[in-house]
Structures are given as structure tokens and as C-alpha cells.
Design a protein around this motif. Structure first.
Motif, short mmCIF file in Angstrom:
data_model
loop_
_atom_site.label_atom_id
_atom_site.label_comp_id
_atom_site.label_asym_id
_atom_site.label_seq_id
_atom_site.Cartn_x
_atom_site.Cartn_y
_atom_site.Cartn_z
N ALA A 73 29.90 43.11 24.99
CA ALA A 73 29.39 41.86 25.58
C ALA A 73 28.84 41.04 24.51
CB ALA A 73 28.33 42.07 26.66
N ASP A 74 28.44 41.50 23.41
CA ASP A 74 27.78 40.95 22.34
C ASP A 74 28.72 40.24 21.27
OD1 ASP A 74 25.19 39.84 21.10
OD2 ASP A 74 25.28 41.62 20.04
N TYR A 75 30.07 39.92 21.54
CA TYR A 75 30.91 39.55 21.04
C TYR A 75 30.74 38.06 20.16
CZ TYR A 75 32.82 37.04 24.85
OH TYR A 75 33.06 36.08 25.87
N GLN A 76 29.92 37.21 21.01
CA GLN A 76 29.69 35.91 20.75
C GLN A 76 28.79 36.04 19.35
OE1 GLN A 76 28.74 36.94 23.64
NE2 GLN A 76 29.59 35.42 25.33
N SER A 77 27.85 36.92 19.37
CA SER A 77 26.90 37.13 18.17
C SER A 77 28.12 37.61 16.86
CB SER A 77 26.01 38.20 18.16
OG SER A 77 25.03 38.01 19.14
N VAL A 78 28.72 38.49 17.13
CA VAL A 78 29.89 39.02 16.06
C VAL A 78 30.60 37.73 15.36
CG1 VAL A 78 31.65 40.40 15.61
CG2 VAL A 78 29.88 41.25 16.80
N ILE A 79 31.07 37.03 16.50
CA ILE A 79 31.92 35.92 15.92
C ILE A 79 31.11 34.93 15.28
CG2 ILE A 79 33.31 33.86 16.91
CD1 ILE A 79 34.39 35.93 19.10
N LEU A 80 30.08 34.60 15.74
CA LEU A 80 29.12 33.59 15.03
C LEU A 80 28.71 34.03 13.74
CD1 LEU A 80 27.37 30.91 15.13
CD2 LEU A 80 25.66 32.33 15.97
N PHE A 81 28.54 35.37 13.65
CA PHE A 81 28.14 35.74 12.30
C PHE A 81 29.41 35.90 11.24
CE2 PHE A 81 28.00 39.65 9.34
CZ PHE A 81 26.78 39.23 8.80
N ALA A 82 30.58 36.06 11.98
CA ALA A 82 31.67 36.16 11.03
C ALA A 82 32.17 34.72 10.80
CB ALA A 82 32.84 36.57 11.71
N LEU A 83 31.84 33.82 11.65
CA LEU A 83 32.06 32.31 10.85
C LEU A 83 31.26 31.97 9.92
CD1 LEU A 83 32.74 30.37 14.33
CD2 LEU A 83 34.38 31.06 12.49
N ILE A 84 29.92 32.36 10.07
CA ILE A 84 29.03 31.82 8.85
C ILE A 84 29.47 32.84 7.70
CG2 ILE A 84 26.73 32.54 8.15
CD1 ILE A 84 25.74 32.02 10.98
N ALA A 85 29.96 34.12 7.83
CA ALA A 85 30.18 34.86 6.56
C ALA A 85 31.52 34.28 5.97
CB ALA A 85 30.59 36.23 6.92
N VAL A 86 32.55 33.90 6.75
CA VAL A 86 33.65 33.31 6.26
C VAL A 86 33.38 31.80 5.64
CG1 VAL A 86 35.78 31.83 6.85
CG2 VAL A 86 35.32 34.29 7.87
N ALA A 87 32.45 31.02 5.78
CA ALA A 87 32.04 29.63 5.42
C ALA A 87 31.34 30.10 4.02
CB ALA A 87 31.12 28.94 6.32
#
Length: 84
Positions: free
Chosen positions: A12-26
Motif C-alpha cells: 500500500a505504500d507504493y505512492q511513497s516509492v513512486i514519489l521517491f523514484a521520481l525525485i531520484a530520476v530527476a
């Protein structure tokens, strides 16, 4: 039902993973741009490696989101078949 709730809690914590990943990609893209401008071979290599890792993390987040939606849909289907 307990198994469904357990699996839901795990992903259920996939939103945090996606947000962290977007920051890491940027950040990885920014690092790669700086490395390309500086023309440092190893820095370019590790920046590209970091970008690949960040993209993989983004993929994992979206895969968890799909799994979460599948579990929720299965749970709704089971509840509908039981008459709830």
C-alpha cells in the motif's frame, strides 16, 4: 480476508516509492547532464547507472500499484459474490 489485508499492507505504500523514484530520476538526469558537460568518463558511467537504478525503482513502484489494484479488485469481487 486476513491474507488480502496482509498483502494490501505490504504494497500500500507504493505512492511513497513512486514519489521517491521520481525525485531520484530527476536528480539522476541532472547528474548525467552535468557529467556530460564536464566530459568525465567514469562520472558519466555512474550517472547513467544511477539513472537506470532510479528508472527501475519507478518501475517497481508502478508494479506495486498494479498489484494493489488487482488485490482490491479481487477483494471487491469476493465481497460481491458473498452478497456484501
Amino acid at each position: 480476508m486476513a491474507e488480502v489485508y496482509t498483502e494490501t499492507a505490504r504494497i500500500a505504500d507504493y505512492q511513497s516509492v513512486i514519489l521517491f523514484a521520481l525525485i531520484a530520476v530527476a536528480a539522476s538526469i541532472a547528474a548525467l547532464v552535468v557529467a556530460l558537460r564536464a566530459r568525465h568518463g567514469w562520472t558519466i558511467f555512474f550517472s547513467a547507472l544511477g539513472l537506470i537504478a532510479a528508472c527501475y525503482l519507478l518501475y517497481v513502484g508502478y508494479a506495486a500499484m498494479d498489484e494493489y489494484e488487482r488485490i482490491v479488485n479481487d477483494m471487491v469481487t469476493q465481497l460481491d459474490s458473498l452478497g456484501y
